[in-house]
Design a protein around this motif. Structure first.
Motif, short mmCIF file in Angstrom:
data_model
loop_
_atom_site.label_atom_id
_atom_site.label_comp_id
_atom_site.label_asym_id
_atom_site.label_seq_id
_atom_site.Cartn_x
_atom_site.Cartn_y
_atom_site.Cartn_z
N LEU A 67 0.84 -1.19 0.00
CA LEU A 67 0.00 0.00 0.00
C LEU A 67 0.88 1.24 0.00
N ARG A 68 0.35 2.33 -0.54
CA ARG A 68 1.11 3.58 -0.59
C ARG A 68 0.77 4.43 0.63
N SER A 69 1.79 4.81 1.39
CA SER A 69 1.55 5.62 2.59
C SER A 69 1.06 7.02 2.26
N SER A 70 1.33 7.49 1.05
CA SER A 70 0.95 8.84 0.64
C SER A 70 -0.45 8.90 0.04
N ALA A 71 -1.15 7.78 0.00
CA ALA A 71 -2.49 7.74 -0.59
C ALA A 71 -3.46 7.05 0.37
N SER A 72 -4.74 7.13 0.05
CA SER A 72 -5.75 6.45 0.88
C SER A 72 -6.38 5.28 0.13
N SER A 73 -5.86 5.02 -1.07
CA SER A 73 -6.39 3.93 -1.89
C SER A 73 -5.29 3.43 -2.81
N THR A 74 -5.23 2.12 -2.98
CA THR A 74 -4.28 1.51 -3.92
C THR A 74 -5.03 0.44 -4.69
N ALA A 75 -4.78 0.37 -6.00
CA ALA A 75 -5.45 -0.61 -6.86
C ALA A 75 -4.42 -1.53 -7.50
N PHE A 76 -4.82 -2.77 -7.69
CA PHE A 76 -3.97 -3.79 -8.30
C PHE A 76 -4.72 -4.46 -9.43
N CYS A 77 -3.99 -4.78 -10.50
CA CYS A 77 -4.57 -5.49 -11.64
C CYS A 77 -4.06 -6.93 -11.64
N ILE A 78 -4.97 -7.86 -11.89
CA ILE A 78 -4.60 -9.27 -12.06
C ILE A 78 -4.89 -9.63 -13.51
N HIS A 79 -3.83 -9.91 -14.23
CA HIS A 79 -3.94 -10.33 -15.63
C HIS A 79 -3.64 -11.82 -15.68
N TYR A 80 -4.54 -12.57 -16.28
CA TYR A 80 -4.39 -14.02 -16.38
C TYR A 80 -3.68 -14.31 -17.69
N MET A 81 -2.55 -14.99 -17.62
CA MET A 81 -1.72 -15.20 -18.80
C MET A 81 -1.92 -16.56 -19.47
N GLN A 82 -2.84 -17.39 -18.94
CA GLN A 82 -3.13 -18.65 -19.62
C GLN A 82 -3.67 -18.31 -21.00
N GLN A 83 -3.36 -19.12 -21.99
CA GLN A 83 -3.66 -18.79 -23.37
C GLN A 83 -5.14 -18.45 -23.60
N ALA A 84 -6.05 -19.20 -23.06
CA ALA A 84 -7.47 -18.96 -23.29
C ALA A 84 -7.99 -17.74 -22.52
N LEU A 85 -7.23 -17.26 -21.55
CA LEU A 85 -7.70 -16.17 -20.68
C LEU A 85 -6.89 -14.88 -20.83
N ALA A 86 -5.90 -14.87 -21.69
CA ALA A 86 -4.97 -13.75 -21.79
C ALA A 86 -5.55 -12.56 -22.55
N ASN A 87 -6.74 -12.18 -22.20
CA ASN A 87 -7.42 -11.04 -22.81
C ASN A 87 -7.54 -9.94 -21.76
N PRO A 88 -7.06 -8.74 -22.04
CA PRO A 88 -7.16 -7.65 -21.05
C PRO A 88 -8.60 -7.38 -20.60
N LEU A 142 -10.56 -9.52 -19.58
CA LEU A 142 -10.82 -10.45 -18.48
C LEU A 142 -10.00 -10.13 -17.23
N ASN A 143 -9.20 -9.06 -17.27
CA ASN A 143 -8.41 -8.68 -16.10
C ASN A 143 -9.34 -8.39 -14.92
N ASP A 144 -8.87 -8.70 -13.73
CA ASP A 144 -9.58 -8.32 -12.52
C ASP A 144 -8.80 -7.22 -11.82
N THR A 145 -9.52 -6.35 -11.12
CA THR A 145 -8.92 -5.26 -10.38
C THR A 145 -9.38 -5.33 -8.93
N ILE A 146 -8.45 -5.16 -8.02
CA ILE A 146 -8.75 -5.08 -6.59
C ILE A 146 -8.35 -3.69 -6.12
N THR A 147 -9.28 -2.98 -5.48
CA THR A 147 -9.01 -1.65 -4.95
C THR A 147 -9.17 -1.69 -3.44
N ILE A 148 -8.14 -1.26 -2.74
CA ILE A 148 -8.13 -1.26 -1.28
C ILE A 148 -8.15 0.20 -0.79
N ASP A 149 -9.17 0.55 0.00
CA ASP A 149 -9.26 1.87 0.63
C ASP A 149 -8.82 1.71 2.08
#
Length: 177
Positions: free
Chosen positions: A77-98, A100-107
């Motif tokens: 987490l960033r100490s200078s912010a109140s929220s941080t977001a992360f992207c999960i990109h699945y690299m398996q061949q059938a799923l490697a489409n942006p 289908l990415n998932d995003t997690i945002t933590i406040d």
């Protein structure tokens, strides 16, 4: 000349003594939440294949995992912010489409905590809320909202996974890893 030599010897001896000091800060100074990966259907820990996880809008190289399997990840987490977001990109061949990415945002709220004279201060965090997209993530739960320097799991990320038995039983429109 003798006085200068004695002074130099004393300074070198003092420097050697200070450098051999073992009472310095040996504590972990990083407060980073550890997130484990779990099956949403069984609740059991899982290994997710071929992931690329990175911080969104993070300076420099924010790659946390690239192209490997994982059962957990540290999400800094960033100490200078109140929220941080992360992207999960699945690299398996059938799923490697942006798409289908998932995003997690933590406040969260951050606070500087004085540890000791040797260790100085570190940031601790209190998670207020978490939001996630739902392509392959079913849900994210917070085990403990207070993040300090203890190296324990604080978050559980539940993925929709499909076992071989489920493949044979039913074919749903819901995405599965």
């Amino acid at each position: 000349m003798g006085k200068i030599l004695k002074l130099i010897t004393a300074v070198v001896a003092a420097a050697c003594c200070w450098s051999c000091n073992t009472s310095g800060c040996l504590q972990n100074q990083s407060s980073v939440p550890l997130a484990g990966f779990f099956s949403s259907s069984s609740g059991e820990a899982i290994l997710v294949d071929s992931l690329y996880i990175f911080g969104i809008g993070a300076p420099n190289d924010s790659s946390l995992i690239y192209g490997r399997s994982a059962s957990m990840v540290y999400l800094p987490l960033r100490s200078s912010a109140s929220s941080t977001a992360f992207c999960i990109h699945y690299m398996q061949q059938a799923l490697a489409n942006p798409l289908l990415n998932d995003t997690i945002t933590i406040d969260y709220a951050s606070e500087a905590k004085f540890v000791s004279e040797e260790c100085g201060a570190m940031y601790c965090y209190t998670i207020n809320s978490i939001a996630a997209t739902d392509h392959f993530i079913d849900s994210v739960t917070v085990i403990d909202p207070y993040i300090d320097n203890l190296d324990i799991m604080r978050l559980k990320i539940y993925f929709r996974v499909q076992t071989e038995d489920e493949d044979e039983e039913e074919d749903t429109d819901e995405p599965h890893l």
